[in-house]
Design an enzyme around this catalytic site. Structure first.
Site, PDB file in Angstrom:
ATOM      1  N   SER A 119       0.848  -1.184   0.000  1.00  0.00           N
ATOM      2  CA  SER A 119       0.000   0.000   0.000  1.00  0.00           C
ATOM      3  C   SER A 119       0.885   1.235   0.000  1.00  0.00           C
ATOM      4  CB  SER A 119      -0.886   0.002   1.258  1.00  0.00           C
ATOM      5  OG  SER A 119      -1.553   1.238   1.423  1.00  0.00           O
TER       6      SER A 119
ATOM      7  N   TYR B 294      -2.630  -0.878  10.445  1.00  0.00           N
ATOM      8  CA  TYR B 294      -2.569  -1.104   8.996  1.00  0.00           C
ATOM      9  C   TYR B 294      -1.237  -0.612   8.435  1.00  0.00           C
ATOM     10  CZ  TYR B 294      -4.076  -1.172   4.103  1.00  0.00           C
ATOM     11  OH  TYR B 294      -4.176  -1.434   2.764  1.00  0.00           O
TER      12      TYR B 294
END
Length: 272
Positions: free
Chosen positions: A163, A176
């Site tokens: 990401s 995350y």
């Protein structure tokens, strides 16, 4: 097995010429974790359209079968395996089953992931570990099981879906961001160890794409407006736009790409 084009023998050394088949995946088996919806399903569709036999994975059997049926209706060759990627015994059993029943896994996409959006001080131990198990441990478990079989064969492609939060952070993203940062480094560690065995390991770093995972953000008008204005492309990404990136990294066109994190974000991280 269904082929979308004639499979051709591929050279073991450097490519001597560029042609359409350089990007084809005919005859290859590709396992995509977390592929019943969102980016995983889009990636699986792209690999299938490039000729791969795709194995979809998820924990929810019903949603997995629905996804598989859609791809089969599109003319793709699809298999399914229901298992929890964070359960090491289930992973080992599933990989063995795929190798025996479908064929040797030549492409692995570690896509399964989740998030918990909450202030750092309000996170519970369970929430922290849940994200770590799903986003990091799963890539280790599945990557290890597949790599153990790729090494004797002397070739393979592993793609970890990271990401832009592997590089950056926003409030409420502590578990995350930490997990995706760890996945970036796992990608590089795997690459340097597996490259001598003919296995390339790379990461894709998506920006903000419209999926079920990002639905709360997409439905937040203030956040969505901020994102569109912040991104040079002036829009959210569409899942289908990520698929060609995975096809490239899985193909012979990326034969000398290894340990790389390919950012796909509409220019967001290039802008200040």
């Amino acid at each position: 097995m269904r082929y979308c084009g004639a499979a051709k023998a591929r050279p073991k050394g450097p490519l001597l010429s560029l042609h359409a088949d350089t990007f084809r995946l005919d005859g290859r088996v590709a396992l995509v974790t977390g592929s019943s919806t969102g980016l995983g399903l889009a990636i699986a569709r792209g690999l299938g359209q490039a000729g791969a036999t795709v194995v979809l994975n998820a924990r929810n059997a019903g949603r997995l079968q629905e996804a598989a049926a859609r791809l089969v209706d599109e003319g793709l060759t699809v298999h399914t395996r229901v298992f929890d990627v964070a359960d090491v015994q289930a992973v080992d059993a599933a990989v063995e089953s795929i190798e025996q029943d479908v064929g040797p896994i030549q492409v692995l996409v570690n896509n399964a992931g989740m998030t918990r959006r909450k202030p750092f001080t309000e996170l519970s131990d369970a929430e922290w570990h849940e994200v770590m198990h799903t986003n990091v441990d799963s890539a280790f478990y599945v990557g290890r099981a597949v790599a153990r079989r790729m090494v004797p064969r002397g070739r393979g492609r592993i793609i970890n879906v990271c990401s832009i939060i592997s590089e950056l952070a926003r409030p409420g993203t502590a578990p995350y961001a930490t997990s995706k940062g760890a996945l970036k480094m796992l990608t590089r560690a795997m690459a340097v160890e597996l490259a001598p065995h003919g296995i390339a390991v790379n990461g894709i770093a998506p920006g903000y794409f419209k999926t079920e995972l990002t639905a709360p953000l997409a439905n937040d008008s203030a956040f969505s407006s901020w994102l569109v204005n912040r991104t040079p492309a002036r829009r959210w990404g569409e899942p289908a736009e990520l698929a060609p990136v995975a096809v490239f990294l899985a193909s012979d066109a990326a034969s000398y790409v290894n340990g790389h994190l390919l950012i796909v974000d509409g220019g967001l991280t290039a802008s200040v």
